[in-house]
Design a protein around this motif. Structure first.
Motif, PDB file in Angstrom:
ATOM      1  N   ASP A   1       1.344  -3.584   5.365  1.00 27.20           N
ATOM      2  CA  ASP A   1       2.223  -3.598   4.197  1.00 27.20           C
ATOM      3  C   ASP A   1       2.294  -2.233   3.517  1.00 27.20           C
ATOM      4  O   ASP A   1       2.270  -2.124   2.290  1.00 27.20           O
ATOM      5  CB  ASP A   1       1.761  -4.661   3.201  1.00 27.20           C
ATOM      6  CG  ASP A   1       2.846  -5.019   2.184  1.00 27.20           C
ATOM      7  OD1 ASP A   1       4.027  -4.837   2.510  1.00 27.20           O
ATOM      8  OD2 ASP A   1       2.492  -5.453   1.078  1.00 27.20           O
ATOM      9  N   LYS A   2       2.390  -1.161   4.318  1.00 27.48           N
ATOM     10  CA  LYS A   2       2.476   0.178   3.741  1.00 27.48           C
ATOM     11  C   LYS A   2       3.928   0.490   3.351  1.00 27.48           C
ATOM     12  O   LYS A   2       4.868  -0.003   3.970  1.00 27.48           O
ATOM     13  CB  LYS A   2       1.960   1.226   4.720  1.00 27.48           C
ATOM     14  CG  LYS A   2       2.642   1.221   6.081  1.00 27.48           C
ATOM     15  CD  LYS A   2       1.874   2.053   7.097  1.00 27.48           C
ATOM     16  CE  LYS A   2       2.489   1.894   8.485  1.00 27.48           C
ATOM     17  NZ  LYS A   2       1.710   2.588   9.525  1.00 27.48           N
ATOM     18  N   LYS A   3       4.070   1.293   2.305  1.00 26.74           N
ATOM     19  CA  LYS A   3       5.391   1.678   1.825  1.00 26.74           C
ATOM     20  C   LYS A   3       5.401   3.172   1.581  1.00 26.74           C
ATOM     21  O   LYS A   3       4.654   3.690   0.756  1.00 26.74           O
ATOM     22  CB  LYS A   3       5.734   0.926   0.527  1.00 26.74           C
ATOM     23  CG  LYS A   3       7.176   1.140   0.087  1.00 26.74           C
ATOM     24  CD  LYS A   3       8.147   0.550   1.103  1.00 26.74           C
ATOM     25  CE  LYS A   3       9.584   0.718   0.688  1.00 26.74           C
ATOM     26  NZ  LYS A   3      10.530   0.203   1.714  1.00 26.74           N
ATOM     27  N   TYR A   4       6.283   3.878   2.295  1.00 28.56           N
ATOM     28  CA  TYR A   4       6.368   5.327   2.176  1.00 28.56           C
ATOM     29  C   TYR A   4       7.251   5.722   1.002  1.00 28.56           C
ATOM     30  O   TYR A   4       8.264   5.089   0.727  1.00 28.56           O
ATOM     31  CB  TYR A   4       6.945   5.935   3.459  1.00 28.56           C
ATOM     32  CG  TYR A   4       6.180   5.563   4.710  1.00 28.56           C
ATOM     33  CD1 TYR A   4       4.939   6.129   4.975  1.00 28.56           C
ATOM     34  CD2 TYR A   4       6.704   4.636   5.606  1.00 28.56           C
ATOM     35  CE1 TYR A   4       4.233   5.782   6.117  1.00 28.56           C
ATOM     36  CE2 TYR A   4       6.004   4.279   6.744  1.00 28.56           C
ATOM     37  CZ  TYR A   4       4.769   4.850   7.005  1.00 28.56           C
ATOM     38  OH  TYR A   4       4.074   4.490   8.121  1.00 28.56           O
ATOM     39  N   PHE A   5       6.852   6.805   0.337  1.00 27.11           N
ATOM     40  CA  PHE A   5       7.699   7.344  -0.724  1.00 27.11           C
ATOM     41  C   PHE A   5       7.463   8.837  -0.841  1.00 27.11           C
ATOM     42  O   PHE A   5       6.434   9.367  -0.406  1.00 27.11           O
ATOM     43  CB  PHE A   5       7.430   6.659  -2.061  1.00 27.11           C
ATOM     44  CG  PHE A   5       6.113   7.015  -2.690  1.00 27.11           C
ATOM     45  CD1 PHE A   5       6.037   7.993  -3.670  1.00 27.11           C
ATOM     46  CD2 PHE A   5       4.947   6.374  -2.309  1.00 27.11           C
ATOM     47  CE1 PHE A   5       4.819   8.334  -4.247  1.00 27.11           C
ATOM     48  CE2 PHE A   5       3.725   6.695  -2.885  1.00 27.11           C
ATOM     49  CZ  PHE A   5       3.665   7.680  -3.860  1.00 27.11           C
TER      50      PHE A   5
ATOM     51  N   VAL B   1       0.854  -1.185   0.000  1.00 30.95           N
ATOM     52  CA  VAL B   1       0.000   0.000   0.000  1.00 30.95           C
ATOM     53  C   VAL B   1       0.897   1.244   0.000  1.00 30.95           C
ATOM     54  O   VAL B   1       1.561   1.538   0.988  1.00 30.95           O
ATOM     55  CB  VAL B   1      -0.932   0.032   1.230  1.00 30.95           C
ATOM     56  CG1 VAL B   1      -1.785   1.300   1.210  1.00 30.95           C
ATOM     57  CG2 VAL B   1      -1.815  -1.210   1.261  1.00 30.95           C
ATOM     58  N   PRO B   2       0.938   1.987  -1.110  1.00 32.34           N
ATOM     59  CA  PRO B   2       1.782   3.182  -1.174  1.00 32.34           C
ATOM     60  C   PRO B   2       1.247   4.302  -0.283  1.00 32.34           C
ATOM     61  O   PRO B   2       0.036   4.530  -0.202  1.00 32.34           O
ATOM     62  CB  PRO B   2       1.723   3.594  -2.650  1.00 32.34           C
ATOM     63  CG  PRO B   2       1.191   2.390  -3.377  1.00 32.34           C
ATOM     64  CD  PRO B   2       0.301   1.687  -2.400  1.00 32.34           C
ATOM     65  N   VAL B   3       2.170   5.005   0.375  1.00 33.44           N
ATOM     66  CA  VAL B   3       1.838   6.192   1.164  1.00 33.44           C
ATOM     67  C   VAL B   3       2.736   7.316   0.660  1.00 33.44           C
ATOM     68  O   VAL B   3       3.951   7.306   0.882  1.00 33.44           O
ATOM     69  CB  VAL B   3       2.047   5.965   2.671  1.00 33.44           C
ATOM     70  CG1 VAL B   3       1.657   7.225   3.453  1.00 33.44           C
ATOM     71  CG2 VAL B   3       1.241   4.768   3.163  1.00 33.44           C
ATOM     72  N   PHE B   4       2.136   8.276  -0.027  1.00 32.97           N
ATOM     73  CA  PHE B   4       2.869   9.350  -0.687  1.00 32.97           C
ATOM     74  C   PHE B   4       3.012  10.540   0.252  1.00 32.97           C
ATOM     75  O   PHE B   4       2.026  11.155   0.644  1.00 32.97           O
ATOM     76  CB  PHE B   4       2.107   9.760  -1.957  1.00 32.97           C
ATOM     77  CG  PHE B   4       2.744  10.855  -2.770  1.00 32.97           C
ATOM     78  CD1 PHE B   4       4.095  11.137  -2.698  1.00 32.97           C
ATOM     79  CD2 PHE B   4       1.955  11.604  -3.644  1.00 32.97           C
ATOM     80  CE1 PHE B   4       4.669  12.140  -3.468  1.00 32.97           C
ATOM     81  CE2 PHE B   4       2.507  12.604  -4.428  1.00 32.97           C
ATOM     82  CZ  PHE B   4       3.868  12.873  -4.330  1.00 32.97           C
ATOM     83  N   LEU B   5       4.232  10.879   0.614  1.00 30.42           N
ATOM     84  CA  LEU B   5       4.522  12.068   1.407  1.00 30.42           C
ATOM     85  C   LEU B   5       4.727  13.212   0.413  1.00 30.42           C
ATOM     86  O   LEU B   5       5.835  13.458  -0.064  1.00 30.42           O
ATOM     87  CB  LEU B   5       5.755  11.846   2.279  1.00 30.42           C
ATOM     88  CG  LEU B   5       5.775  10.540   3.081  1.00 30.42           C
ATOM     89  CD1 LEU B   5       7.020  10.461   3.942  1.00 30.42           C
ATOM     90  CD2 LEU B   5       4.520  10.399   3.931  1.00 30.42           C
TER      91      LEU B   5
ATOM     92  N   ILE C   1      11.151   5.362   0.017  1.00 33.78           N
ATOM     93  CA  ILE C   1      11.616   5.406  -1.358  1.00 33.78           C
ATOM     94  C   ILE C   1      11.642   6.867  -1.817  1.00 33.78           C
ATOM     95  O   ILE C   1      10.658   7.589  -1.671  1.00 33.78           O
ATOM     96  CB  ILE C   1      10.703   4.594  -2.291  1.00 33.78           C
ATOM     97  CG1 ILE C   1      10.591   3.150  -1.794  1.00 33.78           C
ATOM     98  CG2 ILE C   1      11.221   4.626  -3.724  1.00 33.78           C
ATOM     99  CD1 ILE C   1      11.893   2.392  -1.762  1.00 33.78           C
ATOM    100  N   ILE C   2      12.791   7.294  -2.363  1.00 30.49           N
ATOM    101  CA  ILE C   2      12.977   8.682  -2.754  1.00 30.49           C
ATOM    102  C   ILE C   2      13.097   8.787  -4.274  1.00 30.49           C
ATOM    103  O   ILE C   2      13.897   8.078  -4.895  1.00 30.49           O
ATOM    104  CB  ILE C   2      14.256   9.276  -2.115  1.00 30.49           C
ATOM    105  CG1 ILE C   2      14.257   9.086  -0.589  1.00 30.49           C
ATOM    106  CG2 ILE C   2      14.403  10.751  -2.494  1.00 30.49           C
ATOM    107  CD1 ILE C   2      13.247   9.901   0.155  1.00 30.49           C
TER     108      ILE C   2
END
Length: 215
Positions: free
Chosen positions: A85-89, A2-6, A157-158
């Motif tokens: 299963d979150k993924k920060y980017f 699950v993408p989490v967009f900062l 992830i950058i």
């Protein structure tokens, strides 16, 4: 996953949301600081926690916002989002270009050199996202806060949006879009040297962050 967009303002936010709609539909999240609301906040028209927006998104082309977003509590940290299963980017844009892009969108509201709340917005936005406290956006950045942010970004992830190059391999390799994303259309701004240097000087911490992650 699950993408989490900062999302940092003027850093390809709309483009990124469209790319994630291609694959993830309504199961990705966006955290955003809205600097356009600061003028209202400063006049007492809106509370400061309204400056933060934390949403679950669907297709951004659908105009009915009730069908496109689900609003999360504005004051929680992205670290506390109750999703498995979150993924920060995030995307880091060359600070001078990010600054000028924001200015061009709000040219009638403030001068690009003199508007202090738009300085170091990259570092401040990310600090507020991780803490859930908009005061981290309003306070000055310190070395201690900057070093803490680098620790928090260790598993994020950058994507970098450079002036003449972009570094999007990490995003493409992680999320495997239907069509690869590219920042090549985001051109830089040609400014007088003294104007560019003034923006660089006013965005010291954003420059440090950008250079830290630049290959």
């Amino acid at each position: 996953m699950v993408p989490v967009f900062l999302h940092i303002n003027s850093s390809a936010g709309k483009y990124m949301r469209k790319k994630f709609c291609e694959k993830y539909d309504n199961i990705f999240y966006v955290h955003h600081i809205n600097p356009n609301l600061f003028s209202l906040y400063e006049r007492g028209a809106v509370p400061k926690d309204k400056i933060i927006r934390f949403w679950r998104f669907r297709d951004v082309n659908i105009m009915d916002k009730g069908d496109t977003i689900y609003k999360i509590d504005n004051t929680i940290s992205v670290l506390d989002l109750d999703v498995k299963d979150k993924k920060y980017f995030t995307t880091l844009r060359y600070p001078v270009d990010r600054y000028m892009s924001e200015y061009n969108s709000n040219a009638d509201k403030y001068h690009p050199i003199g508007y202090g709340l738009s300085n170091d917005i990259m570092v401040k936005s990310l600090l507020a996202a991780f803490s859930g406290d908009v005061d981290d956006y309003l306070r000055d950045v310190t070395l201690e806060k900057y070093e803490r942010l680098l620790e928090l970004l260790d598993d994020t992830i950058i994507g970098l949006m450079g002036r003449n190059e972009s570094y999007d391999e990490g995003l493409n390799n992680t999320f495997e879009f239907e069509t690869p994303l590219s920042f090549s259309d985001y051109n830089g701004y040609e400014l007088k040297p003294e104007v560019e240097q003034k923006i660089i000087d006013n965005n010291e911490w954003d420059m440090k962050l950008y250079e830290h992650f630049k290959p």
